[in-house]
Design a protein around this motif. Structure first.
Motif, PDB file in Angstrom:
ATOM      1  N   LEU A 284       0.854  -1.191   0.000  1.00 47.32           N
ATOM      2  CA  LEU A 284       0.000   0.000   0.000  1.00 47.32           C
ATOM      3  C   LEU A 284       0.890   1.241   0.000  1.00 47.32           C
ATOM      4  CD1 LEU A 284      -1.562  -2.233   2.108  1.00 47.32           C
ATOM      5  CD2 LEU A 284      -3.307  -0.459   1.882  1.00 47.32           C
ATOM      6  N   HIS A 285       0.305   2.372  -0.333  1.00 45.30           N
ATOM      7  CA  HIS A 285       1.045   3.636  -0.280  1.00 45.30           C
ATOM      8  C   HIS A 285       0.334   4.578   0.682  1.00 45.30           C
ATOM      9  CE1 HIS A 285       3.795   6.767  -1.729  1.00 45.30           C
ATOM     10  NE2 HIS A 285       2.777   7.589  -1.506  1.00 45.30           N
ATOM     11  N   ALA A 286       1.073   5.103   1.655  1.00 47.09           N
ATOM     12  CA  ALA A 286       0.501   6.005   2.662  1.00 47.09           C
ATOM     13  C   ALA A 286      -0.761   5.361   3.238  1.00 47.09           C
ATOM     14  CB  ALA A 286       0.200   7.371   2.065  1.00 47.09           C
ATOM     15  N   CYS A 287      -0.564   4.262   3.953  1.00 47.65           N
ATOM     16  CA  CYS A 287      -1.668   3.355   4.269  1.00 47.65           C
ATOM     17  C   CYS A 287      -2.545   3.773   5.445  1.00 47.65           C
ATOM     18  CB  CYS A 287      -1.121   1.959   4.527  1.00 47.65           C
ATOM     19  SG  CYS A 287      -0.136   1.825   6.048  1.00 47.65           S
ATOM     20  N   SER A 288      -2.261   4.883   6.094  1.00 43.78           N
ATOM     21  CA  SER A 288      -2.962   5.246   7.325  1.00 43.78           C
ATOM     22  C   SER A 288      -4.482   5.223   7.177  1.00 43.78           C
ATOM     23  CB  SER A 288      -2.510   6.633   7.790  1.00 43.78           C
ATOM     24  OG  SER A 288      -3.216   7.025   8.951  1.00 43.78           O
ATOM     25  N   GLU A 289      -4.999   5.928   6.174  1.00 38.45           N
ATOM     26  CA  GLU A 289      -6.456   5.985   6.012  1.00 38.45           C
ATOM     27  C   GLU A 289      -7.014   4.672   5.464  1.00 38.45           C
ATOM     28  OE1 GLU A 289      -7.984  10.430   5.454  1.00 38.45           O
ATOM     29  OE2 GLU A 289      -6.714   9.800   3.785  1.00 38.45           O
ATOM     30  N   ASP A 290      -6.226   3.950   4.683  1.00 40.85           N
ATOM     31  CA  ASP A 290      -6.673   2.639   4.206  1.00 40.85           C
ATOM     32  C   ASP A 290      -6.870   1.689   5.384  1.00 40.85           C
ATOM     33  OD1 ASP A 290      -6.447   3.151   1.294  1.00 40.85           O
ATOM     34  OD2 ASP A 290      -4.313   3.304   1.731  1.00 40.85           O
ATOM     35  N   LEU A 291      -5.943   1.731   6.348  1.00 45.27           N
ATOM     36  CA  LEU A 291      -6.067   0.880   7.532  1.00 45.27           C
ATOM     37  C   LEU A 291      -7.348   1.198   8.296  1.00 45.27           C
ATOM     38  CD1 LEU A 291      -2.386   0.960   8.904  1.00 45.27           C
ATOM     39  CD2 LEU A 291      -3.481  -0.868   7.578  1.00 45.27           C
ATOM     40  N   GLU A 292      -7.618   2.496   8.483  1.00 43.43           N
ATOM     41  CA  GLU A 292      -8.854   2.903   9.167  1.00 43.43           C
ATOM     42  C   GLU A 292     -10.081   2.419   8.413  1.00 43.43           C
ATOM     43  OE1 GLU A 292      -9.440   6.884  10.795  1.00 43.43           O
ATOM     44  OE2 GLU A 292      -7.339   7.292  10.316  1.00 43.43           O
ATOM     45  N   THR A 293     -10.014   2.515   7.081  1.00 42.64           N
ATOM     46  CA  THR A 293     -11.156   2.127   6.253  1.00 42.64           C
ATOM     47  C   THR A 293     -11.423   0.634   6.358  1.00 42.64           C
ATOM     48  OG1 THR A 293     -10.670   3.933   4.719  1.00 42.64           O
ATOM     49  CG2 THR A 293     -12.114   2.189   3.919  1.00 42.64           C
ATOM     50  N   PHE A 294     -10.379  -0.176   6.290  1.00 49.23           N
ATOM     51  CA  PHE A 294     -10.565  -1.627   6.432  1.00 49.23           C
ATOM     52  C   PHE A 294     -11.070  -1.982   7.833  1.00 49.23           C
ATOM     53  CE2 PHE A 294      -7.319  -2.169   2.877  1.00 49.23           C
ATOM     54  CZ  PHE A 294      -8.268  -2.576   1.957  1.00 49.23           C
ATOM     55  N   ALA A 295     -10.538  -1.322   8.854  1.00 49.67           N
ATOM     56  CA  ALA A 295     -10.973  -1.601  10.222  1.00 49.67           C
ATOM     57  C   ALA A 295     -12.448  -1.270  10.400  1.00 49.67           C
ATOM     58  CB  ALA A 295     -10.127  -0.813  11.218  1.00 49.67           C
ATOM     59  N   SER A 296     -12.867  -0.140   9.815  1.00 43.63           N
ATOM     60  CA  SER A 296     -14.247   0.301   9.963  1.00 43.63           C
ATOM     61  C   SER A 296     -15.212  -0.537   9.129  1.00 43.63           C
ATOM     62  CB  SER A 296     -14.353   1.773   9.554  1.00 43.63           C
ATOM     63  OG  SER A 296     -15.687   2.209   9.561  1.00 43.63           O
ATOM     64  N   ALA A 297     -14.848  -0.789   7.858  1.00 41.13           N
ATOM     65  CA  ALA A 297     -15.772  -1.458   6.928  1.00 41.13           C
ATOM     66  C   ALA A 297     -15.756  -2.975   7.056  1.00 41.13           C
ATOM     67  CB  ALA A 297     -15.434  -1.061   5.498  1.00 41.13           C
ATOM     68  N   LEU A 298     -14.568  -3.537   7.344  1.00 39.42           N
ATOM     69  CA  LEU A 298     -14.433  -4.991   7.358  1.00 39.42           C
ATOM     70  C   LEU A 298     -14.148  -5.566   8.738  1.00 39.42           C
ATOM     71  CD1 LEU A 298     -12.233  -5.504   4.141  1.00 39.42           C
ATOM     72  CD2 LEU A 298     -14.728  -5.393   4.323  1.00 39.42           C
ATOM     73  N   GLY A 299     -13.750  -4.705   9.664  1.00 41.59           N
ATOM     74  CA  GLY A 299     -13.437  -5.183  11.003  1.00 41.59           C
ATOM     75  C   GLY A 299     -12.108  -5.904  11.098  1.00 41.59           C
ATOM     76  N   VAL A 300     -11.206  -5.662  10.126  1.00 38.35           N
ATOM     77  CA  VAL A 300      -9.889  -6.298  10.144  1.00 38.35           C
ATOM     78  C   VAL A 300      -8.809  -5.269   9.842  1.00 38.35           C
ATOM     79  CG1 VAL A 300     -10.792  -8.538   9.401  1.00 38.35           C
ATOM     80  CG2 VAL A 300      -9.906  -6.944   7.687  1.00 38.35           C
ATOM     81  N   MET A 301      -7.597  -5.572  10.283  1.00 46.77           N
ATOM     82  CA  MET A 301      -6.405  -4.826   9.900  1.00 46.77           C
ATOM     83  C   MET A 301      -5.563  -5.730   9.007  1.00 46.77           C
ATOM     84  SD  MET A 301      -5.870  -1.676  10.961  1.00 46.77           S
ATOM     85  CE  MET A 301      -6.411  -0.490  12.226  1.00 46.77           C
ATOM     86  N   PRO A 302      -5.137  -5.241   7.860  1.00 49.03           N
ATOM     87  CA  PRO A 302      -4.263  -6.052   7.010  1.00 49.03           C
ATOM     88  C   PRO A 302      -2.975  -6.419   7.742  1.00 49.03           C
ATOM     89  CG  PRO A 302      -5.072  -4.131   5.804  1.00 49.03           C
ATOM     90  CD  PRO A 302      -5.455  -3.940   7.250  1.00 49.03           C
ATOM     91  N   THR A 303      -2.429  -7.567   7.425  1.00 50.07           N
ATOM     92  CA  THR A 303      -1.159  -8.004   8.002  1.00 50.07           C
ATOM     93  C   THR A 303      -0.068  -7.937   6.944  1.00 50.07           C
ATOM     94  OG1 THR A 303      -1.643 -10.310   7.443  1.00 50.07           O
ATOM     95  CG2 THR A 303      -2.294  -9.551   9.642  1.00 50.07           C
ATOM     96  N   ARG A 304       1.187  -7.909   7.412  1.00 49.92           N
ATOM     97  CA  ARG A 304       2.372  -7.867   6.544  1.00 49.92           C
ATOM     98  C   ARG A 304       2.227  -6.778   5.478  1.00 49.92           C
ATOM     99  NH1 ARG A 304       5.031 -12.853   4.117  1.00 49.92           N
ATOM    100  NH2 ARG A 304       6.826 -11.456   4.251  1.00 49.92           N
ATOM    101  N   VAL A 305       2.095  -5.560   5.942  1.00 47.83           N
ATOM    102  CA  VAL A 305       1.909  -4.419   5.042  1.00 47.83           C
ATOM    103  C   VAL A 305       3.250  -3.755   4.757  1.00 47.83           C
ATOM    104  CG1 VAL A 305       0.861  -2.140   4.766  1.00 47.83           C
ATOM    105  CG2 VAL A 305      -0.455  -4.006   5.813  1.00 47.83           C
TER     106      VAL A 305
END
Length: 378
Positions: free
Chosen positions: A79-100
């Motif tokens: 990912l690039h500049a993943c801060s908001e992507d992490l928040e989005t996945f946590a909010s929408a999917l309830g998960v945090m990506p691993t090995r980013v």
């Protein structure tokens, strides 16, 4: 450009099964966050080197294959500049990506720039100029236009190609573990929550208040954050900070008095007037011994300037030795975070169970000796 728009559950399951066989996959999101506290997912872009997929989360009912892909420890997610992507996945999917693997972090560690944007990084490394014209579009509206889809696809098409180049250079400098550790530190921050009763510590200019006025601000800030979380409304759309400060100073006791608060809009009074008056009344009923302590500021500590400069000088030396920009190793914000953690009675990092960046993660072994020399108590 060839891409697959995925709008059916089976299509997603098939794609994720295929992508899970690859060593890495480029990932990006498009979301909307104008009036909400949490981002609302509009599109997920994936590219595994075989097929570029645009996943429509609005149309798909079962996103579990995507969750499984994002949390698969055997696959690197780029990912690039993943801060908001992490928040989005946590909010929408309830998960945090691993090995980013964050390409912005990697570029910074290679001294290419502390906060290099995606388009600039692509241009520097691939010579391609990207069109950013659709960046502020409504990603929840349907149907998505061909222009929107093309723009979204570009965000992972070139990201996939950047990864092998950056990964090789990072490995040559023995910084691969640092890139992954930086993202893990970011994830820990995203998962930490400040307790409601301390929300007032984040309000700008809170230090101007004391005693009863600070008690009112504390209750208002707690109510605002609780309301924002419960109704998914951005904090300033619940109540602006300046309005909170004025309410805390003037402590109105009626709706007529609320209309005298300049930063309080009529619609705010209609929606929240009764709640605001109740919160203020509860705060005013507190005995003085229950008022919060005066808010501390670093500039009030006699040793602040000298200590901050010593830390900055030490970080600059270590950054130079390791080919890092000072903003990546020890920014002013990170220096202040450490000093607040050490000196303040009430510190946000402590209250959220977090250690300061400078004494945790990949930075700790680089800075430990220097910090202990400057701050023996650390």
């Amino acid at each position: 450009m060839q891409y697959q728009l995925i709008e059916k559950d089976q299509e997603l399951a098939d794609y994720c099964r295929q992508a899970s066989q690859q060593p890495f996959v480029a990932v990006d999101t498009e979301f909307v966050r104008t009036r909400t506290l949490y981002p609302r997912l509009g599109l997920v872009q994936l590219y595994d080197g075989q097929q570029l997929a645009l996943v429509d989360p609005v149309a798909i009912s079962d996103l579990s294959p995507l969750k499984n892909l994002l949390t698969d420890e055997g696959i690197i997610k780029v990912l690039h500049a993943c801060s908001e992507d992490l928040e989005t996945f946590a909010s929408a999917l309830g998960v945090m990506p691993t090995r980013v693997f964050d390409t912005q972090v990697a570029a910074a560690m290679l001294n290419m720039g502390p906060s290099l944007g995606y388009a600039r990084l692509v241009e520097e490394m691939s010579g391609v100029t990207l069109d950013k014209g659709e960046s502020r579009t409504d990603w929840l509206a349907r149907p998505l236009s061909p222009q929107q889809l093309h723009y979204a696809a570009n965000d992972v098409l070139y990201l996939f190609d950047l990864y092998p180049q950056l990964a090789e250079q990072i490995e040559q400098q023995q910084k691969t573990a640092w890139v992954f550790a930086e993202v893990l530190q970011l994830i820990a921050k995203k998962q930490a929550e400040l307790p409601l009763e301390y929300a007032y510590l984040t309000v700008k200019n809170n230090w101007q208040l004391k005693g009863r006025a600070l008690a009112v601000l504390k209750e208002l800030a707690s109510w605002r954050l609780q309301t924002a979380r419960k109704r998914d409304i951005a904090l300033n759309f619940v109540l602006k900070e300046q309005a909170m400060l004025e309410l805390a100073r003037r402590q109105p006791g009626s709706k007529n008095a609320l209309h005298g608060i300049s930063d309080l809009m009529p619609q705010d009074i209609r929606r929240h007037g009764d709640s605001l008056l109740e919160v203020i009344s509860q705060a005013l009923a507190l005995p003085p011994e229950h008022y919060p302590a005066r808010v501390e500021r670093l500039v009030e500590f006699p040793a602040y300037k000298k200590t901050s400069k010593a830390l900055r000088d030490m970080c600059e030396k270590v950054a130079l030795q390791n080919g890092l920009p000072i903003e990546m190793l020890g920014s002013k914000k990170q220096l202040n975070q450490l000093l607040k953690w050490l000196w303040f009675e009430l510190d946000e990092s402590k209250l959220m169970g977090l250690k300061p960046d400078l004494i945790s993660g990949w930075r700790e072994p680089l800075l430990k000796e220097g910090i202990e020399r400057i701050l023996p108590a650390c």
